[in-house]
Design a protein around this motif. Structure first.
Motif, mmCIF file in Angstrom:
data_model
loop_
_atom_site.group_PDB
_atom_site.id
_atom_site.type_symbol
_atom_site.label_atom_id
_atom_site.label_comp_id
_atom_site.label_asym_id
_atom_site.label_seq_id
_atom_site.Cartn_x
_atom_site.Cartn_y
_atom_site.Cartn_z
ATOM 1 N N HIS A 205 -4.830 -2.956 6.247
ATOM 2 C CA HIS A 205 -4.706 -1.504 6.102
ATOM 3 C C HIS A 205 -6.046 -1.004 5.573
ATOM 4 N N GLU A 206 -6.646 -0.053 6.300
ATOM 5 C CA GLU A 206 -7.958 0.498 5.939
ATOM 6 C C GLU A 206 -8.967 -0.610 5.650
ATOM 7 N N GLU A 207 -9.032 -1.578 6.553
ATOM 8 C CA GLU A 207 -9.971 -2.686 6.520
ATOM 9 C C GLU A 207 -9.808 -3.622 5.317
ATOM 10 N N MET A 208 -8.654 -3.563 4.656
ATOM 11 C CA MET A 208 -8.365 -4.453 3.535
ATOM 12 C C MET A 208 -7.187 -5.334 3.926
ATOM 13 N N GLU A 209 -7.203 -6.592 3.465
ATOM 14 C CA GLU A 209 -6.088 -7.490 3.751
ATOM 15 C C GLU A 209 -5.037 -7.371 2.646
ATOM 16 N N GLY B 137 1.138 -6.551 -7.218
ATOM 17 C CA GLY B 137 -0.305 -6.680 -7.096
ATOM 18 C C GLY B 137 -0.753 -5.571 -6.159
ATOM 19 N N GLY B 138 -1.891 -4.999 -6.400
ATOM 20 C CA GLY B 138 -2.365 -3.868 -5.595
ATOM 21 C C GLY B 138 -2.356 -4.123 -4.099
ATOM 22 N N ARG B 139 -2.684 -5.349 -3.725
ATOM 23 C CA ARG B 139 -2.681 -5.719 -2.308
ATOM 24 C C ARG B 139 -1.666 -6.829 -2.021
ATOM 25 N N GLY B 140 -0.671 -6.964 -2.909
ATOM 26 C CA GLY B 140 0.366 -7.973 -2.713
ATOM 27 C C GLY B 140 -0.042 -9.359 -3.143
ATOM 28 N N GLU B 141 -1.100 -9.458 -3.945
ATOM 29 C CA GLU B 141 -1.600 -10.781 -4.336
ATOM 30 C C GLU B 141 -0.648 -11.550 -5.253
ATOM 31 N N HIS C 111 0.815 -1.222 0.000
ATOM 32 C CA HIS C 111 0.000 0.000 0.000
ATOM 33 C C HIS C 111 0.850 1.275 0.000
ATOM 34 N N LEU C 112 2.141 1.189 0.290
ATOM 35 C CA LEU C 112 3.023 2.360 0.301
ATOM 36 C C LEU C 112 3.746 2.583 -1.032
#
Length: 183
Positions: A140-144, A123-127, A112-113
């Motif tokens: 982070h902000e209620e997202m995994e 990946g946007g969320r490290g996927e 996210h940084l």
């Protein structure tokens, strides 16, 4: 002209004889997902400073978060950021707080940084990160999210002799096993 031929002949013969890299060469880079996101490095223990040096499989500008903890692994002392330079290398230097104490450092990559080009790779969320030893999960902000983390020990220095010791960063699980730390 004669000197120019002496210089160019070995170069030309190299490319004519061996135009493609040998697949068994140590310089050959494979497109392996695990190596694309590798995070590695060392903790250098100087009498008055702590230096972290390492590399990632990420391009220039990747943000790494450096957290320093008390030896218990729970009490956060400092949190700072450093960016990778060309070829994914990073370098971080900070003052040693107390010579007679050990500290734990964590080098973390939070998706996210990151800027958009690095988020695209991770990946946007490290996927895109595989569940390897250095992958960790966070919210982070209620997202995994999934990120990368390596852990190292800052050793205590009990004398004033000028010397440097270095220890590898390792996965959190390996660190727990080696140093018997409950985190």
């Amino acid at each position: 002209m004669c000197c120019l031929l002496l210089i160019l002949t070995p170069l030309a013969s190299y490319y004519l004889i061996s135009p493609e890299p040998d697949s068994h060469s140590s310089q050959t880079v494979t497109n392996n997902k695990e190596s694309d996101y590798a995070l590695s490095g060392k903790v250098y223990n100087f009498p008055n400073q702590i230096v972290l040096k390492g590399e990632t499989g990420l391009p220039e500008g990747a943000v790494l978060t450096i957290k320093r903890f008390e030896r218990d692994g729970k009490t956060l002392i400092t949190k700072e950021e450093v960016k990778t330079v060309s070829d994914g290398y990073f370098h971080f230097t900070t003052d040693r707080l107390e010579r007679n104490k050990e500290y734990i450092v964590k080098v973390m990559i939070y998706p996210h940084l990151q800027n958009e080009s690095i988020k695209k790779k991770l990946g946007g969320r490290g996927e895109n990160l595989k569940n390897g030893e250095s992958v960790f999960h966070y919210h982070h902000e209620e997202m995994e999210y999934s990120g990368l983390m390596m852990v190292g020990l800052v050793n205590k220095i009990e004398d004033t002799t000028q010397y440097v010791s270095a220890d590898f960063l390792m996965s959190e699980q390996e660190f727990k096993e080696v140093y018997n730390v409950a985190q």
